[in-house]
Design a protein around this motif. Structure first.
Motif, PDB file in Angstrom:
ATOM      1  N   THR A 193      40.806  50.177  43.706  1.00 22.93           N
ATOM      2  CA  THR A 193      41.243  51.320  44.308  1.00 22.93           C
ATOM      3  C   THR A 193      41.887  50.821  45.470  1.00 22.93           C
ATOM      4  O   THR A 193      41.677  49.848  46.148  1.00 22.93           O
ATOM      5  N   ALA A 194      42.978  51.415  46.088  1.00 22.16           N
ATOM      6  CA  ALA A 194      43.839  51.004  47.005  1.00 22.16           C
ATOM      7  C   ALA A 194      42.875  51.543  48.390  1.00 22.16           C
ATOM      8  O   ALA A 194      42.246  52.551  48.695  1.00 22.16           O
ATOM      9  N   VAL A 195      42.907  50.247  49.400  1.00 18.22           N
ATOM     10  CA  VAL A 195      42.144  50.604  50.493  1.00 18.22           C
ATOM     11  C   VAL A 195      43.108  50.551  51.607  1.00 18.22           C
ATOM     12  O   VAL A 195      43.876  49.601  51.676  1.00 18.22           O
TER      13      VAL A 195
ATOM     14  N   SER B 276      34.561  51.987  48.438  1.00 15.07           N
ATOM     15  CA  SER B 276      35.678  52.234  47.764  1.00 15.07           C
ATOM     16  C   SER B 276      35.257  51.310  46.245  1.00 15.07           C
ATOM     17  O   SER B 276      34.155  50.564  46.374  1.00 15.07           O
ATOM     18  N   GLN B 277      36.055  51.796  45.242  1.00 19.22           N
ATOM     19  CA  GLN B 277      35.908  51.294  43.887  1.00 19.22           C
ATOM     20  C   GLN B 277      36.737  50.023  43.712  1.00 19.22           C
ATOM     21  O   GLN B 277      37.855  49.817  44.391  1.00 19.22           O
ATOM     22  N   THR B 278      36.447  48.962  43.067  1.00 16.63           N
ATOM     23  CA  THR B 278      37.100  47.672  42.796  1.00 16.63           C
ATOM     24  C   THR B 278      38.420  48.318  41.970  1.00 16.63           C
ATOM     25  O   THR B 278      38.265  49.308  41.255  1.00 16.63           O
TER      26      THR B 278
END
Length: 109
Positions: free
Chosen positions: A41-43, A37-39
């Motif tokens: 972004t909802a995980v 994922s990217q910083t």
């Protein structure tokens, strides 16, 4: 199994049952998406394949082992890992009510 003893009498050893799930079970029982994922972004963490009775404890640790997220849930199929996750490889630990422990990694770019 190997036992060591300085005595002529063999030790009375029993086999312990581990409560930690195997690596294969851990990887199949938990799903993290998106991963990587990217910083910012909802995980999400899917708990759909875990036993639903009782509470489930979820902890996320950063690359240094510092806890950055912790939550106890009951009867939930997925949760938002609402922590500020900066680039790195994070470890997710899930403990079920029965004491089974599962691990999953999530990469943040």
């Amino acid at each position: 199994t190997i036992y060591f003893s300085n005595s002529a009498t063999p030790p009375a050893c029993t086999t312990a049952t581990a409560r930690t799930a195997s690596a294969d079970a851990s990887s199949s029982a938990l799903t993290v998406y998106p991963n990587p994922s990217q910083t910012g972004t909802a995980v999400y963490l899917s708990l759909a394949d875990l036993p639903t009775e009782g509470t489930i404890s979820v902890t996320v640790s950063d690359p240094k082992g510092v806890r950055v997220f912790s939550k106890v849930v009951k009867n939930e199929k997925s949760i938002l890992l609402d922590a500020d996750l900066y680039p790195g490889l994070y470890t997710i630990r899930v403990i079920t009510a029965s004491g089974d422990t599962f691990y999953k990694k999530v990469a943040i770019r």
